[in-house]
Design a protein around this motif. Structure first.
Motif, mmCIF file in Angstrom:
data_model
loop_
_atom_site.group_PDB
_atom_site.id
_atom_site.type_symbol
_atom_site.label_atom_id
_atom_site.label_comp_id
_atom_site.label_asym_id
_atom_site.label_seq_id
_atom_site.Cartn_x
_atom_site.Cartn_y
_atom_site.Cartn_z
ATOM 1 N N PRO A 1 0.836 -1.207 0.000
ATOM 2 C CA PRO A 1 0.000 0.000 0.000
ATOM 3 C C PRO A 1 0.868 1.254 0.000
ATOM 4 N N PHE A 2 0.265 2.385 -0.312
ATOM 5 C CA PHE A 2 0.970 3.648 -0.262
ATOM 6 C C PHE A 2 0.424 4.496 0.872
ATOM 7 N N PRO A 3 1.231 5.370 1.439
ATOM 8 C CA PRO A 3 2.666 5.540 1.189
ATOM 9 C C PRO A 3 3.484 4.432 1.854
ATOM 10 N N HIS A 4 4.612 4.070 1.254
ATOM 11 C CA HIS A 4 5.373 2.933 1.753
ATOM 12 C C HIS A 4 5.975 3.201 3.126
ATOM 13 N N GLU A 5 6.253 4.474 3.473
ATOM 14 C CA GLU A 5 6.812 4.759 4.794
ATOM 15 C C GLU A 5 5.835 4.349 5.899
ATOM 16 N N PHE B 1 7.303 6.727 10.601
ATOM 17 C CA PHE B 1 6.145 7.622 10.579
ATOM 18 C C PHE B 1 6.589 9.079 10.418
ATOM 19 N N ALA B 2 7.743 9.433 10.992
ATOM 20 C CA ALA B 2 8.273 10.777 10.777
ATOM 21 C C ALA B 2 8.642 10.986 9.315
ATOM 22 N N GLU B 3 9.255 9.965 8.700
ATOM 23 C CA GLU B 3 9.551 10.051 7.271
ATOM 24 C C GLU B 3 8.268 10.174 6.458
ATOM 25 N N ALA B 4 7.239 9.421 6.872
ATOM 26 C CA ALA B 4 5.959 9.474 6.154
ATOM 27 C C ALA B 4 5.350 10.861 6.230
ATOM 28 N N ALA B 5 5.431 11.495 7.391
ATOM 29 C CA ALA B 5 4.863 12.839 7.539
ATOM 30 C C ALA B 5 5.525 13.809 6.578
ATOM 31 N N ARG B 6 6.850 13.672 6.407
ATOM 32 C CA ARG B 6 7.558 14.569 5.493
ATOM 33 C C ARG B 6 7.146 14.318 4.041
ATOM 34 N N SER B 7 7.098 13.053 3.630
ATOM 35 C CA SER B 7 6.781 12.750 2.229
ATOM 36 C C SER B 7 5.316 13.016 1.918
ATOM 37 N N SER C 1 -1.167 14.330 0.223
ATOM 38 C CA SER C 1 -2.053 13.180 0.086
ATOM 39 C C SER C 1 -3.028 13.122 1.255
ATOM 40 N N ARG C 2 -4.353 13.301 0.974
ATOM 41 C CA ARG C 2 -5.357 13.236 2.041
ATOM 42 C C ARG C 2 -5.438 11.831 2.615
ATOM 43 N N VAL C 3 -5.426 10.823 1.731
ATOM 44 C CA VAL C 3 -5.500 9.437 2.202
ATOM 45 C C VAL C 3 -4.289 9.114 3.068
ATOM 46 N N GLY C 4 -3.116 9.573 2.628
ATOM 47 C CA GLY C 4 -1.910 9.323 3.409
ATOM 48 C C GLY C 4 -1.979 9.952 4.781
ATOM 49 N N VAL C 5 -2.548 11.152 4.879
ATOM 50 C CA VAL C 5 -2.675 11.836 6.168
ATOM 51 C C VAL C 5 -3.561 11.031 7.103
ATOM 52 N N GLU C 6 -4.680 10.506 6.584
ATOM 53 C CA GLU C 6 -5.598 9.716 7.411
ATOM 54 C C GLU C 6 -4.940 8.430 7.895
ATOM 55 N N GLU C 7 -4.218 7.760 7.009
ATOM 56 C CA GLU C 7 -3.537 6.525 7.408
ATOM 57 C C GLU C 7 -2.469 6.802 8.455
ATOM 58 N N LEU C 8 -1.689 7.845 8.255
ATOM 59 C CA LEU C 8 -0.621 8.158 9.204
ATOM 60 C C LEU C 8 -1.208 8.496 10.568
#
Length: 582
Positions: free
Chosen positions: A524-528, A548-554, A560-567
């Motif tokens: 799934p994305f994002p991979h971080e 998760f810190a890396e994910a927040a930056r990317s 990405s709205r979906v990425g924000v919800e997943e994180l």
């Protein structure tokens, strides 16, 4: 390390004292180990001591230290720096690699460190002994573990450097193709003073680009007429060699590895030979044969040799060379090589290359459209019968359970899936992995029934196309299933392996049908976020927090709205995770 380190064997105790002394010097003491080993106040010598100490304590695991930890950062980043490797440090590092089954994350840097030491003149018996044992161990491991083949080649090249002057070392020429034996006979028939230096120099290049040092060595070796004739003869043999099928991946090639590296080096050397010694037409034959493919595969027979031959034609730049480049521009169907030649021929050549490239693109599109609607030659039942006859026993032996054309293997923390799709006689193999930990109840991702997983549900999915429902193809596919596909699925159990897979697409099995017929679908994305979630499932909250810190930056960069919800979901799960014991 002390100045007499080259003659005094290193020990864990001596390295510990040295690192402790260095940490005291910057005011942090041993309490700063290993985090402060990356402190910029430490000298390159101190960094090398720290690297060796971590190597000596490394776990015998393919994925090595926990990702994102201090030891992992030292092993990954320190070898990239310029370190003062000598014989003692190289011997210590290689012994550390042997102690953990030559795992690539330690063995690779250790071998490159030995290469630096040998470039500076190290040739002691202890280094020869440990390199010999390392090469033998890598050979016994076989080519299927990550990084083993590249490490073995480097170890063999380093051992060859121990050959004393006046002896002809042909260890870089391997059996398995039509070039090897003829090349050996020609080298043995060449005067020793002429053959020894040029053979050693060609073998040393490997996959590397041309350095100034290597070019000077080649030109010095070419002073002797015998060396020039040997290179020319090796290229003539290469131009006439018959094709072979690689036993590892079933791909048709002109040369087995590492003979392709030696022939490439000879082709690059042709730039210093005259038209009479190596005609432009001969280099043109190497380009055409190396760039050719054998359907249904799309991988060239010897692309690196073809590219090197073009480089030599461009570097010589004579009338015959430019004329041959013009003919190649009209003959080749590889768009990258067409563009390369066009750029070398100036504005007029670039214009011709653009027209040629557009024509090739149009023709390839026509072929793709023609294949998209073939007249079915085999009914689905016929394909199923062929799959049962040639693949069922292999997959059962690997632990998979059958459900129609889908096979599943429950590994506890994940499920491996192999699925076969077909269109007429053509078969697509889809395989990958599903992690239940990435799909918790109430989480942001859909939860799938692991007993009913399909290829489209997988978190990692690789698709191979262009297999045909014929006996030869399916026998080859069964071998590939055992040797490459199942080991790939095994490797997906390593988070370190997944880092390369999800971030750079590295680690997928070598294509049996050409790079255009195999691709990776990263989900799934994002991979971080996925890597952090898996770290959390492995009870490694420190690594999860880092990812998760890396994910927040990317995610911020991608908006990405979906990425924000997943994180947000996984960060909440991280806060609920119990702290590790002190």
């Amino acid at each position: 390390m002390p100045s007499d380190a080259a003659s005094t064997p290193l020990t864990r105790e001596s390295l510990t004292r040295e690192v402790a002394h260095a940490l005291d010097g910057i005011g942090v003491g041993w309490a700063g180990w290993p985090a402060e080993a990356r402190n910029t106040q430490l000298t390159p010598r101190h960094r090398l001591a720290a690297l060796l100490l971590v190597m000596d304590q490394s776990p015998a695991l393919v994925n090595g230290w926990p990702y994102g930890g201090d030891e992992d950062a030292i092993v990954r980043t320190f070898p990239r720096k310029k370190l003062p490797w000598d014989e003692a440090s190289a011997v210590f590092a290689l012994e550390a690699a042997l102690a953990i089954d030559c795992m690539n994350y330690v063995c690779g840097p250790a071998l490159r460190g030995a290469q630096v030491a040998m470039d500076a003149g190290a040739r002691g018996p202890a280094l020869f002994d440990v390199l010999t044992r390392c090469a033998a161990h890598l050979t016994a491991l076989g080519p299927y573990r990550w990084g083993v083949d590249a490490d073995r080649r480097l170890a063999e090249r380093l051992l060859a450097a121990f050959m004393p002057p006046g002896l002809l070392d042909l260890s870089a020429v391997h059996d398995g193709d039509g070039w090897a034996e003829a090349a050996r006979e020609t080298a043995r028939a060449t005067p020793l003073d002429a053959a020894e230096a040029i053979v050693r120099t060609l073998a040393d290049l490997g996959h590397k680009s041309l350095s100034q040092t290597w070019q000077k060595r080649v030109q010095a070796a070419l002073v002797l007429d015998g060396a020039r004739e040997l290179v020319a003869t090796w290229l003539r043999i290469a131009a006439e060699v018959e094709e072979v099928t690689d036993p590892l991946d079933g791909q048709v090639r002109l040369f087995v590895a590492p003979n392709d590296d030696v022939v490439r080096a000879a082709a690059l050397t042709a730039r210093w030979l005259t038209e009479e010694e190596v005609p432009a037409a001969l280099l043109g034959v190497l380009v055409r044969r190396g760039a050719a493919t054998r359907p249904p595969g799309t991988e060239s027979l010897a692309l690196r040799v073809a590219s090197a031959s073009i480089d030599s034609l461009v570097a010589r730049g004579g009338d015959a060379d430019r004329a041959e480049l013009g003919r190649l521009l009209e003959d080749l169907t590889r768009r990258d090589l067409v563009k390369k030649i066009g750029a070398a021929l100036g504005a007029e050549g670039a214009a011709v290359a653009r027209d040629r490239d557009a024509l090739i693109a149009k023709e390839k599109a026509r072929v793709v459209r023609a294949k998209s609607d073939p007249v079915p030659r085999l009914l689905r039942a016929d394909v199923d019968r062929e799959l049962r006859e040639h693949l069922d026993e292999t997959l059962r032996g690997l632990g998979f359970r059958k459900d129609g054309r889908t096979w599943r293997r429950d590994r506890g923390d994940r499920v491996d899936v192999v699925n076969f799709g077909s269109s007429g006689p053509w078969i697509a193999v889809r395989y990958g992995v599903y992690w239940p930990a990435l799909h918790p109840e109430g989480g942001p991702r859909h939860v799938y029934d692991t007993a009913r997983l399909t290829a489209h549900d997988l978190d990692v999915l690789v698709v191979e196309q262009s297999w045909e429902a014929e006996e030869d193809d399916l026998v080859e596919l069964a071998v590939r299933m055992r040797r490459m596909i199942s080991p790939f699925l095994d490797a997906c159990g390593s988070r370190r392996f997944l880092v390369g897979l999800w971030t750079a697409g590295t680690g997928i099995p070598l294509s049996a049908r050409g790079s255009g017929d195999l691709f990776l679908n990263r989900k799934p994305f994002p991979h971080e976020v996925a890597l952090g979630a898996l770290a959390l499932a492995d009870d490694d909250p420190a690594a999860a927090r880092w990812w998760f810190a890396e994910a927040a930056r990317s995610i911020g960069e991608r908006s990405s709205r979906v990425g924000v919800e997943e994180l947000a979901y996984w960060n909440a799960r991280l806060q609920e995770h119990p702290l590790p014991p002190a």
